[in-house]
Design a protein around this motif. Structure first.
Motif, short mmCIF file in Angstrom:
data_model
loop_
_atom_site.label_atom_id
_atom_site.label_comp_id
_atom_site.label_asym_id
_atom_site.label_seq_id
_atom_site.Cartn_x
_atom_site.Cartn_y
_atom_site.Cartn_z
N THR A 63 0.85 -1.20 0.00
CA THR A 63 0.00 0.00 0.00
C THR A 63 0.88 1.24 0.00
O THR A 63 2.09 1.18 0.24
CB THR A 63 -0.91 0.03 1.25
OG1 THR A 63 -0.08 0.18 2.39
CG2 THR A 63 -1.77 -1.21 1.35
N TYR A 64 0.23 2.34 -0.25
CA TYR A 64 0.93 3.63 -0.29
C TYR A 64 1.64 3.89 1.05
O TYR A 64 2.80 4.29 1.08
CB TYR A 64 -0.08 4.73 -0.62
CG TYR A 64 0.49 6.12 -0.59
CD1 TYR A 64 1.39 6.53 -1.57
CD2 TYR A 64 0.14 7.02 0.41
CE1 TYR A 64 1.91 7.82 -1.55
CE2 TYR A 64 0.67 8.29 0.44
CZ TYR A 64 1.56 8.69 -0.54
OH TYR A 64 2.09 9.95 -0.52
N LEU A 120 5.66 4.36 1.78
CA LEU A 120 6.22 5.54 2.43
C LEU A 120 7.07 5.16 3.64
O LEU A 120 8.14 5.74 3.87
CB LEU A 120 5.11 6.50 2.86
CG LEU A 120 4.50 7.38 1.78
CD1 LEU A 120 3.39 8.24 2.36
CD2 LEU A 120 5.56 8.25 1.13
N ALA A 121 6.62 4.18 4.41
CA ALA A 121 7.38 3.72 5.57
C ALA A 121 8.71 3.12 5.13
O ALA A 121 9.76 3.39 5.74
CB ALA A 121 6.56 2.71 6.36
N ARG A 122 8.69 2.32 4.06
CA ARG A 122 9.94 1.74 3.54
C ARG A 122 10.88 2.83 3.03
O ARG A 122 12.09 2.76 3.21
CB ARG A 122 9.64 0.74 2.42
CG ARG A 122 9.20 -0.60 2.94
CD ARG A 122 9.33 -1.71 1.95
NE ARG A 122 9.01 -1.34 0.57
CZ ARG A 122 8.61 -2.18 -0.36
NH1 ARG A 122 8.46 -3.45 -0.06
NH2 ARG A 122 8.36 -1.79 -1.57
N LYS A 123 10.28 3.84 2.40
CA LYS A 123 11.09 4.95 1.89
C LYS A 123 11.80 5.67 3.03
O LYS A 123 12.98 5.99 2.94
CB LYS A 123 10.22 5.94 1.11
CG LYS A 123 10.99 7.12 0.55
CD LYS A 123 10.05 8.10 -0.12
CE LYS A 123 10.78 9.29 -0.69
NZ LYS A 123 11.39 10.17 0.26
N GLN A 124 11.09 5.92 4.12
CA GLN A 124 11.70 6.59 5.27
C GLN A 124 12.83 5.74 5.85
O GLN A 124 13.88 6.26 6.22
CB GLN A 124 10.64 6.88 6.33
CG GLN A 124 9.71 8.01 5.94
CD GLN A 124 8.61 8.24 6.96
OE1 GLN A 124 8.35 7.37 7.81
NE2 GLN A 124 7.98 9.40 6.89
N GLU A 125 12.62 4.43 5.92
CA GLU A 125 13.66 3.54 6.41
C GLU A 125 14.88 3.58 5.50
O GLU A 125 16.02 3.64 5.97
CB GLU A 125 13.13 2.11 6.52
CG GLU A 125 12.10 1.90 7.60
CD GLU A 125 11.41 0.55 7.51
OE1 GLU A 125 11.82 -0.29 6.68
OE2 GLU A 125 10.45 0.33 8.28
#
Length: 95
Positions: free
Chosen positions: A3-4, A8-13
């Motif tokens: 999901t979006y 986004l959470a993976r991107k922040q990590e």
């Protein structure tokens, strides 16, 4: 499919991981540079070069003068209204 919000959470990590890797590599590179500078006795001028000398500043003397009003222009910046559409050479100040 992710999901979006998950993306986004993976991107922040990943952004945090990237920043940490950058810091670690930068520290290693800086340590290498410091060792090399100390070993060879480099000076800041050896590393960064010397600063170029500044161009001689204009003396600010006017190059053009309006014959009626006495207004002057040094030849830099926007052309004054009294010179627009005219040949500036006819207003040149003799030295």
């Amino acid at each position: 499919m992710a999901t979006y919000k998950e993306l986004l959470a993976r991107k922040q990590e990943l952004d945090a991981e990237i920043e940490e890797a950058r810091r670690a590599e930068a520290q290693a590179a800086l340590a290498t540079v410091r060792e090399t500078v100390a070993a060879f006795g480099f000076t800041p001028d050896d590393i960064f070069g010397t600063r170029r000398k500044a161009r001689a500043a204009s003396n600010g003397a006017p190059r053009f003068r309006h014959p009626d009003t006495g207004e002057t222009w040094g030849g830099r910046g926007p052309r004054p209204r009294w010179l627009k559409g005219k040949d500036p050479e006819q207003f040149r100040v003799s030295e």
